[in-house]
Design a protein around this motif. Structure first.
Motif, PDB file in Angstrom:
ATOM      1  N   UNK A  15      21.295   3.612   4.919  1.00 40.63           N
ATOM      2  CA  UNK A  15      19.989   4.252   4.829  1.00 40.63           C
ATOM      3  C   UNK A  15      18.950   3.285   5.387  1.00 40.63           C
ATOM      4  N   UNK A  16      18.261   3.717   6.458  1.00 41.05           N
ATOM      5  CA  UNK A  16      17.216   2.878   7.070  1.00 41.05           C
ATOM      6  C   UNK A  16      15.881   3.298   6.465  1.00 41.05           C
ATOM      7  N   UNK A  17      15.424   2.505   5.530  1.00 37.93           N
ATOM      8  CA  UNK A  17      14.177   2.845   4.822  1.00 37.93           C
ATOM      9  C   UNK A  17      12.979   2.499   5.699  1.00 37.93           C
ATOM     10  N   UNK A  18      12.074   3.444   5.836  1.00 35.53           N
ATOM     11  CA  UNK A  18      10.859   3.188   6.612  1.00 35.53           C
ATOM     12  C   UNK A  18       9.678   3.826   5.884  1.00 35.53           C
ATOM     13  N   UNK A  19       8.524   3.234   6.082  1.00 26.61           N
ATOM     14  CA  UNK A  19       7.286   3.805   5.562  1.00 26.61           C
ATOM     15  C   UNK A  19       6.262   3.773   6.686  1.00 26.61           C
ATOM     16  N   UNK A  20       5.736   4.954   7.024  1.00 25.03           N
ATOM     17  CA  UNK A  20       4.766   5.105   8.113  1.00 25.03           C
ATOM     18  C   UNK A  20       5.270   4.475   9.404  1.00 25.03           C
ATOM     19  N   UNK A  21       6.536   4.681   9.689  1.00 22.82           N
ATOM     20  CA  UNK A  21       7.107   4.233  10.955  1.00 22.82           C
ATOM     21  C   UNK A  21       7.517   2.779  10.998  1.00 22.82           C
ATOM     22  N   UNK A  22       7.406   2.073   9.872  1.00 24.09           N
ATOM     23  CA  UNK A  22       7.796   0.652   9.851  1.00 24.09           C
ATOM     24  C   UNK A  22       9.009   0.495   8.935  1.00 24.09           C
ATOM     25  N   UNK A  52       8.601  11.055   8.615  1.00 22.79           N
ATOM     26  CA  UNK A  52       7.834  11.885   9.554  1.00 22.79           C
ATOM     27  C   UNK A  52       7.480  11.026  10.769  1.00 22.79           C
ATOM     28  N   UNK A  53       7.706  11.565  11.959  1.00 24.61           N
ATOM     29  CA  UNK A  53       7.420  10.837  13.200  1.00 24.61           C
ATOM     30  C   UNK A  53       8.091   9.464  13.213  1.00 24.61           C
ATOM     31  N   UNK A  73      13.443  14.494  10.155  1.00 28.50           N
ATOM     32  CA  UNK A  73      12.033  14.219  10.492  1.00 28.50           C
ATOM     33  C   UNK A  73      11.182  15.422  10.093  1.00 28.50           C
ATOM     34  N   UNK A  74      10.306  15.228   9.096  1.00 27.18           N
ATOM     35  CA  UNK A  74       9.511  16.366   8.629  1.00 27.18           C
ATOM     36  C   UNK A  74       8.347  15.839   7.777  1.00 27.18           C
TER      37      UNK A  74
END
Ligand code: FAD
Length: 334
Positions: A15-22, A52-53, A73-74
């Motif tokens: 699982x690649x955790x990201x927040x706001x694309x980071x 998202x994005x 992605x949603x």
């Protein structure tokens, strides 16, 4: 018995955790480790990106070793909430049947991993610090137990997937190779706003300093006798973070989030300064991956000197102000 056929399950998922694309650094650490496990099992390494994005994160996952990325992605996934994440992840696991699933032991990972594991009857080992596979390709998930006095190796024989949350900072992150090829597969989003029970009304950001991300860590121990002023000033002069031993945390001198060691955080900075720290094995376990260790201790026989690259046998209240001055900081009153 679980009633499932374990042979139906294959591949290692991260699982690649990201927040706001980071992306969180632990995700890249897990991709490196997942690559090793997938190669040992002769299977594919699949990254799962939810958000998202976040196609850029999916592309980076390929560049860091994934063979394939499943991309959900949603807008429903931003900001993070456990129920849509957990449901999307659960549905993918039920449909695709991965053999091994690795999730960073972050607040997010710990929050939703159980929501996946319980409904699919998976075995979930929390807060692992070592991973391997045995001759049959079973995951060997190792983690401290009995308050850190022993290490346990946990195997999940009858249930699938074999899931683990993994402590941040334990492994080196996967290197970037922009020439790597891989497939990004957009997956069907199975949740929508009407299905989620939670709403984010307000986000309040407190002191959420993460010492595991710091490039420079200046740590103090019982030898500070509670005066962390010079430790803080040296950290400021070096652009680093303050950390501490359990002895200092137990005294209430420093908040628990800054404890390094077996029952604290694992850090791997470029520079680790240990001042007034004896070097107990439980402390070393959390910082022995540091590139350069500088130790300051009045006791020449302190075990920290066995690990240190540079050792200064002297009073930290003499040495640390000199270091601060040398690095252009303001000399503290001690
Ligand atoms: P001490 O061992 O008391 O060392 C203080 C040092 O400061 C001494 O070496 C002394 O010579 C030096 N000193 C004193 N005055 C000065 C001065 N003026 N200038 C320079 N040096 C000075 N510990 C952790 O840190 N992290 C953990 O996660 C952790 N988990 C644990 C889990 C378990 C199950 C157990 C049993 C223990 C754990 N511990 C952990 C505790 C660990 O065993 C040690 O007790 C602790 O690390 C000691 O902290 P310290 O080095 O600050 O203190």
């Amino acid at each position: 018995m679980s009633g499932i056929d374990v042979d139906d399950y294959s591949d290692v998922w991260v699982f690649v955790e990201q927040h706001e694309g980071r992306a969180e650094r632990v995700s890249w650490e897990l991709l490196a480790e997942g690559r090793r496990l997938a190669d040992a099992k002769g299977e594919q390494l699949v990254a799962l990106v939810i958000g998202e994005d976040c196609r850029g994160v999916a592309e980076e996952a390929i560049a860091r070793g994934a063979d394939r990325v499943l991309l959900a992605d949603d807008p429903v996934f931003e900001p993070y909430r456990a129920d849509p994440y957990g449901e999307q992840f659960r549905a993918l696991v039920a449909d695709r049947k991965p053999d091994v699933v690795l999730i960073g032991g972050t607040h997010t990972g710990r929050d939703f991993a159980g929501r996946v594991a319980v409904p699919v009857h998976a075995g979930l080992t929390a807060d692992c610090t070592e991973l391997d596979v045995d001759d049959e390709g079973l995951l060997l998930a190792r983690r401290p137990t009995f308050g850190g006095d022993a290490m346990a190796t946990i195997k999940c024989v009858n249930h699938r997937p074999q899931m683990a949350t993994v402590r941040a900072g334990v492994f080196d992150p996967a290197e970037l190779d922009p020439d790597r090829d891989g497939e990004i597969e957009p997956v069907e989003v199975v949740v929508d706003e009407s299905m989620t029970k939670s709403r984010v009304l307000e986000r309040v950001v407190g002191d959420v300093t993460d010492i595991t991300d710091a490039d420079v860590v200046v740590a103090g121990g019982a030898g500070t006798e509670g005066n962390f002023g010079p430790i803080q000033d040296l950290a400021d002069a070096l652009g680093g973070e303050v950390a501490a031993t359990r002895a200092a945390v137990d005294e209430g001198w420093v908040e628990p989030a800054r404890q390094v060691g077996q029952t604290g955080k694992t850090v791997r900075p470029t520079l680790y300064v240990a001042a007034g720290i004896s070097g107990a094995i439980q402390h070393l376990e959390g910082m022995n991956g540091s590139d350069v260790v500088v130790a300051v201790n009045t006791d020449p026989n302190a075990p920290i000197f066995d690990l240190a690259d540079y050792g200064i046998v002297d009073d930290l209240f003499e040495v640390v102000p000199e270091l601060i001055e040398a690095f252009g900081g303001e000399t503290p009153e001690v």
